[in-house]
Design a protein around this motif. Sequence first.
Motif, PDB file in Angstrom:
ATOM      1  N   GLY A  29      22.339  11.967  46.494  1.00 11.46           N
ATOM      2  CA  GLY A  29      23.534  12.427  47.197  1.00 11.46           C
ATOM      3  C   GLY A  29      24.759  11.602  46.884  1.00 11.46           C
ATOM      4  O   GLY A  29      25.847  12.146  46.660  1.00 11.46           O
ATOM      5  N   ALA A  30      24.602  10.284  46.849  1.00 13.74           N
ATOM      6  CA  ALA A  30      25.752   9.417  46.586  1.00 13.74           C
ATOM      7  C   ALA A  30      26.232   9.561  45.142  1.00 13.74           C
ATOM      8  O   ALA A  30      27.437   9.640  44.878  1.00 13.74           O
ATOM      9  N   ALA A  31      25.298   9.602  44.192  1.00 15.19           N
ATOM     10  CA  ALA A  31      25.684   9.673  42.780  1.00 15.19           C
ATOM     11  C   ALA A  31      26.400  10.978  42.459  1.00 15.19           C
ATOM     12  O   ALA A  31      27.464  10.988  41.822  1.00 15.19           O
ATOM     13  N   VAL A  32      25.825  12.092  42.900  1.00 12.74           N
ATOM     14  CA  VAL A  32      26.434  13.389  42.586  1.00 12.74           C
ATOM     15  C   VAL A  32      27.675  13.618  43.441  1.00 12.74           C
ATOM     16  O   VAL A  32      28.633  14.251  42.991  1.00 12.74           O
ATOM     17  N   GLY A  33      27.676  13.094  44.661  1.00 10.17           N
ATOM     18  CA  GLY A  33      28.840  13.270  45.515  1.00 10.17           C
ATOM     19  C   GLY A  33      30.106  12.681  44.926  1.00 10.17           C
ATOM     20  O   GLY A  33      31.208  13.189  45.165  1.00 10.17           O
ATOM     21  N   LEU A  34      29.967  11.633  44.132  1.00 10.07           N
ATOM     22  CA  LEU A  34      31.136  11.021  43.512  1.00 10.07           C
ATOM     23  C   LEU A  34      31.836  11.953  42.528  1.00 10.07           C
ATOM     24  O   LEU A  34      33.021  11.789  42.251  1.00 10.07           O
ATOM     25  N   SER A  35      31.101  12.941  41.997  1.00  6.88           N
ATOM     26  CA  SER A  35      31.724  13.859  41.045  1.00  6.88           C
ATOM     27  C   SER A  35      32.733  14.777  41.716  1.00  6.88           C
ATOM     28  O   SER A  35      33.477  15.487  41.035  1.00  6.88           O
ATOM     29  N   GLY A  36      32.781  14.786  43.063  1.00  6.30           N
ATOM     30  CA  GLY A  36      33.824  15.537  43.745  1.00  6.30           C
ATOM     31  C   GLY A  36      35.210  15.044  43.376  1.00  6.30           C
ATOM     32  O   GLY A  36      36.182  15.809  43.426  1.00  6.30           O
ATOM     33  N   PHE A  37      35.309  13.772  43.001  1.00  5.13           N
ATOM     34  CA  PHE A  37      36.604  13.245  42.545  1.00  5.13           C
ATOM     35  C   PHE A  37      37.095  14.023  41.325  1.00  5.13           C
ATOM     36  O   PHE A  37      38.274  14.361  41.226  1.00  5.13           O
ATOM     37  N   ALA A  38      36.166  14.310  40.397  1.00  6.34           N
ATOM     38  CA  ALA A  38      36.545  15.076  39.207  1.00  6.34           C
ATOM     39  C   ALA A  38      37.006  16.471  39.586  1.00  6.34           C
ATOM     40  O   ALA A  38      37.949  17.007  39.000  1.00  6.34           O
ATOM     41  N   PHE A  39      36.342  17.074  40.572  1.00  2.00           N
ATOM     42  CA  PHE A  39      36.781  18.406  40.984  1.00  2.00           C
ATOM     43  C   PHE A  39      38.166  18.361  41.612  1.00  2.00           C
ATOM     44  O   PHE A  39      39.005  19.235  41.361  1.00  2.00           O
ATOM     45  N   GLY A  40      38.410  17.357  42.447  1.00  2.00           N
ATOM     46  CA  GLY A  40      39.731  17.242  43.052  1.00  2.00           C
ATOM     47  C   GLY A  40      40.823  17.112  42.005  1.00  2.00           C
ATOM     48  O   GLY A  40      41.877  17.755  42.103  1.00  2.00           O
ATOM     49  N   VAL A  41      40.577  16.306  40.988  1.00  2.98           N
ATOM     50  CA  VAL A  41      41.557  16.133  39.906  1.00  2.98           C
ATOM     51  C   VAL A  41      41.727  17.435  39.132  1.00  2.98           C
ATOM     52  O   VAL A  41      42.854  17.865  38.837  1.00  2.98           O
ATOM     53  N   THR A  42      40.606  18.072  38.791  1.00  6.28           N
ATOM     54  CA  THR A  42      40.673  19.305  38.017  1.00  6.28           C
ATOM     55  C   THR A  42      41.382  20.404  38.791  1.00  6.28           C
ATOM     56  O   THR A  42      42.184  21.163  38.242  1.00  6.28           O
ATOM     57  N   SER A  43      41.082  20.526  40.078  1.00  8.13           N
ATOM     58  CA  SER A  43      41.706  21.559  40.894  1.00  8.13           C
ATOM     59  C   SER A  43      43.207  21.338  41.017  1.00  8.13           C
ATOM     60  O   SER A  43      44.000  22.286  40.914  1.00  8.13           O
TER      61      SER A  43
END
Length: 286
Positions: A29-43
Amino acid sequence: MTTAPPQKPHSGLPTKPRSAVVRDALGVGAAVGLSGFAFGVTSAGAGMTLAQTCVLSLLVFTGASQFALVGALGAGGAPLPAAAGALLLGVRNAFYGLRLSQVLGLPAAVRPLAAHWVIDETSAVALAQPDRRLARLGFTVTGVTLYAGWNVTTLLGALGAAALGDPAAWGLDVAGPAVFLALLLPMLRDRSSAAPSARAGATPAPGQDGEGTATARPARAAVLRHEVAVAVLAVVLALACVPFLPAGVPVLVAVLAAPAVLAVAALRSRAAARRERSAAARAEEA
């Protein structure tokens, strides 16, 4: 009302302590949850507002579909094809739900809430557990950790992108594809390590004789070939359509790869059955 007997996701797996399940679930959960940062930037780079970005993560909560949607919109695609492509990518979660409904055995009142957390990671952790109690624990801990982490990092990514300006100027426009590659590599490694055992023959699982294992190996190999064929054909179709179709539509065309491969496989199977019947008839005549 009768209660269904507990089902084991993998009856051949050894038992685990609760602490090990919690540790693994927290790690995923912690490792994959960090990829939300990439989504925020991409969005943010695709022109979505902060509110739109955060609402997508809160309500959609399936990374591949979110990336597909904002990617298509950022490339100038129409909203309808972009949403359709994202929806098709999310269909796989429905199939996870069919399996998890049996494994977890949750009460009817809880299932609509749990359905929001049915994604790749929670399904993988739950199905890796040896019994229902640990499957529920793994699913819940992974879901809570990943949902919280994904939404917090989505917010931070969107805020950071707004502060930095154009993400492309900093090279952050490649964050989405980089995350996809990072998630793909472990899957490829798992397949490459599993392939030799499928070819050489693994030790039969408890309750399974050698004949059953030998029969299952060709079936697994056939499924693997079909998966590879679908993936390759989907890539070819999408790339061939990119120069000619609006953004978001090539993804829809790529979906045709699955029925095309299945149709060819069915035709080949019927042709092989006819050849076997003909050979058997000739052998009887002789």
